[in-house]
Design a protein around this motif. Structure first.
Motif, mmCIF file in Angstrom:
data_model
loop_
_atom_site.group_PDB
_atom_site.id
_atom_site.type_symbol
_atom_site.label_atom_id
_atom_site.label_comp_id
_atom_site.label_asym_id
_atom_site.label_seq_id
_atom_site.Cartn_x
_atom_site.Cartn_y
_atom_site.Cartn_z
ATOM 1 N N HIS A 133 45.143 30.854 35.727
ATOM 2 C CA HIS A 133 44.285 29.574 36.023
ATOM 3 C C HIS A 133 45.498 28.311 36.501
ATOM 4 O O HIS A 133 45.102 27.315 37.230
ATOM 5 N N GLN A 136 46.424 28.836 39.989
ATOM 6 C CA GLN A 136 45.511 28.353 40.911
ATOM 7 C C GLN A 136 45.501 26.738 41.045
ATOM 8 O O GLN A 136 44.917 26.458 41.924
ATOM 9 N N TYR A 137 45.547 26.301 39.976
ATOM 10 C CA TYR A 137 45.618 24.840 39.736
ATOM 11 C C TYR A 137 46.772 24.117 40.631
ATOM 12 O O TYR A 137 46.590 23.265 41.434
ATOM 13 N N GLU A 140 46.123 24.251 44.323
ATOM 14 C CA GLU A 140 45.133 23.262 44.753
ATOM 15 C C GLU A 140 45.876 22.027 44.560
ATOM 16 O O GLU A 140 45.570 20.867 45.386
ATOM 17 N N PRO A 154 37.044 33.714 52.352
ATOM 18 C CA PRO A 154 36.646 33.798 51.026
ATOM 19 C C PRO A 154 36.834 35.527 50.648
ATOM 20 O O PRO A 154 37.077 35.569 49.363
ATOM 21 N N LEU A 155 36.953 36.425 51.492
ATOM 22 C CA LEU A 155 37.235 37.925 51.107
ATOM 23 C C LEU A 155 38.485 38.197 50.423
ATOM 24 O O LEU A 155 38.926 38.398 49.407
ATOM 25 N N ARG A 157 40.615 35.672 49.203
ATOM 26 C CA ARG A 157 40.713 35.035 48.026
ATOM 27 C C ARG A 157 40.271 35.762 46.913
ATOM 28 O O ARG A 157 40.743 35.739 45.754
ATOM 29 N N ALA A 158 39.076 36.305 47.154
ATOM 30 C CA ALA A 158 38.299 37.209 46.138
ATOM 31 C C ALA A 158 39.399 38.452 45.849
ATOM 32 O O ALA A 158 39.509 38.727 44.716
ATOM 33 N N HIS A 159 39.700 39.128 46.668
ATOM 34 C CA HIS A 159 40.816 40.138 46.736
ATOM 35 C C HIS A 159 42.359 39.703 45.680
ATOM 36 O O HIS A 159 42.704 40.624 44.982
ATOM 37 N N ARG A 161 42.352 37.493 43.573
ATOM 38 C CA ARG A 161 41.843 37.164 42.361
ATOM 39 C C ARG A 161 41.798 38.440 41.722
ATOM 40 O O ARG A 161 42.020 38.864 40.427
ATOM 41 N N ILE A 162 41.036 39.626 42.336
ATOM 42 C CA ILE A 162 40.717 40.814 41.567
ATOM 43 C C ILE A 162 42.186 41.608 41.309
ATOM 44 O O ILE A 162 42.185 42.080 40.066
ATOM 45 N N TRP A 163 42.939 41.640 42.223
ATOM 46 C CA TRP A 163 44.085 42.310 42.126
ATOM 47 C C TRP A 163 45.022 41.477 41.412
ATOM 48 O O TRP A 163 45.972 42.284 40.314
ATOM 49 N N ASP A 165 44.110 40.048 38.441
ATOM 50 C CA ASP A 165 43.400 40.338 37.106
ATOM 51 C C ASP A 165 44.146 41.749 36.751
ATOM 52 O O ASP A 165 44.246 42.361 35.754
ATOM 53 N N GLU A 169 45.323 43.480 33.394
ATOM 54 C CA GLU A 169 44.271 44.375 32.433
ATOM 55 C C GLU A 169 44.396 45.690 32.648
ATOM 56 O O GLU A 169 43.899 46.627 31.768
ATOM 57 N N ARG A 170 45.237 46.128 33.826
ATOM 58 C CA ARG A 170 45.281 47.727 34.085
ATOM 59 C C ARG A 170 46.761 48.087 33.871
ATOM 60 O O ARG A 170 47.198 49.137 33.037
#
Lengths: 270, 270
Positions: A133, A136-137, A140, A154-155, A157-159, A161-163, A165, A169-170
């Motif tokens: 966070h 990302q702050y 921006e 958007p796609l 940006r989503a990916h 964030r997903i990768w 994490d 996490e993995r």
């Protein structure tokens, strides 16, 4: 990694001079960056503060973000552990209670309510914590290239964030199990799971590299770099970890080499 | 919550007609929303698909996001569990292996590589998974109010992300421990921790309400709503959980009432 001791062998690194760290890092640019950023100046109240601990991979993410954006920040070292002068460097790896942290580092705990690094405090009053966070702050708040999340997509940006994490996490979780478990059989299982997660990650990387998304860096690179550094050196030292030689790991190796050459990343190698 | 059985008492709800759920929800708007969205139409290939399971609070976040943005999506129900016709509803709560999910729900696993709900698939080819990342994707893909992260405000956007994660990592985790632990002493400890985290959250809420940030909803409200629903009813049913009566919990209660009145939130109550 930072808060517990891998059992066996020896204690974790107590300083960046420790033999645990690769010799090429002893004179690393990270140490120079810290020395330069620690130097107090009359203008320090006007700079963004980075609350960090030199050994913490999560905090290193925030550090890379500030370096990438060319921010004129000041570096505030936090020792989150109880100090025992008997131990090398004084590090006990026992987290201080939050009340003690509050007394020792009031500005820090105001910026990070649970007393965990990293956190940043902007002269404008902004206070942000949690590694991804903060990244990302910073992206921006300093709204100019390099962008850590591609603007207007958007796609992607989503990916990103997903990768990002996924790294924590993995990949990191399985590496941590490999490091902490004492049972060789369980170590082997954790190593297998760790390699499998690395391959899943590599398959999500762009094929035209060098970075995760391709020619431009993103938060994913920032998220992984501090951990890959530790996978290589801490993993090699404590567990004799050798990365396999296959297309996925070669892709990761070329990624690692490209990131290591990037000044903002290199500036955080301690 | 969805994937394991709280030991004791009885099985978790197998349908929204189950006595576990509050009577007011039996004819809930959520059921009508599902019926309407399940109705196949020739235009369905042109709609965004929501892959979801009716009982899953994580998936409900994505569902609320689509409802809030007024998206004309189609609802695709996924049963992630092995089916045993002997059990009510057939739900075993044992996750199907990913290979089986791939065979049963190929479109779904293409949109969610680990086979977990929620995921969305846009007719343009976009595929996104992980609840909060779906919410942010929907916010950016449908770039009109209500915005789930306030535009042009890096600090508020950071806090929205931080407190959305707090819901999952602090509030939900402690609630889950309260629910799963069989030892009354450990239950009491978990309940104390759960209440403490709820109060920390409440203190971060705007005082001029009703929503987390104030007059406008944000991702934080979407993140918490499905879990608060379960804190109230599942917690009440299995653990006799009664929320304390103090300023923090009164703030949360007024938040819950305001969200429950909002059509997009209400439309997902099953």
């Amino acid at each position: 990694l930072a808060s517990e001791e891998p059992p066996g062998k020896k204690q974790a690194a107590q300083s960046s001079k420790d033999e645990l760290w690769h010799p090429s890092w002893v004179e690393a640019t990270g140490e120079r960056t810290i020395a330069q950023r620690l130097r107090a100046g009359p203008q320090d109240g006007e700079k963004m503060k980075l609350f960090t601990s030199w050994f913490c991979p999560f905090a290193q993410r925030a550090w890379i973000a500030l370096e990438e954006k060319g921010v004129d920040y000041s570096y505030v070292e936090i020792n989150p552990y109880e100090v025992d002068p008997q131990l090398p460097g004084g590090y006990t790896k026992k987290q201080l209670p939050i009340e003690v942290k509050k007394a020792m580092y009031p500005d820090f705990v105001q910026s990070s309510p649970r007393g965990l690094v990293p956190a940043v405090a902007d002269p404008n009053g902004d206070k942000v914590w949690e590694s991804l966070h903060v990244v990302q702050y910073v992206d921006e708040r300093f709204d100019h290239p390099p962008f850590f999340l591609p603007k207007g997509d958007p796609l992607k940006r989503a990916h990103v964030r997903i990768w990002s994490d996924f790294v924590t996490e993995r990949m990191q979780k399985n590496f941590y199990m490999l490091l902490m478990d004492q049972d060789p059989e369980k170590q082997a299982t954790a190593k297998g799971a760790f390699f499998a997660e690395c391959r899943t990650f590599a398959k999500a990387m762009s094929t035209d590299g060098p970075y995760f998304l391709g020619k431009e860096i993103s938060m994913v690179d920032i998220a992984l770099f501090p951990f890959w550094q530790r996978f290589l050196w801490v993993g090699g030292y404590y567990r004799g970890l050798v990365m396999p030689d296959d297309p996925e790991f070669r892709r990761l190796q070329s990624w690692w080499e490209a990131c290591s050459e990037r000044p903002a990343f290199k500036n955080t190698l301690v």
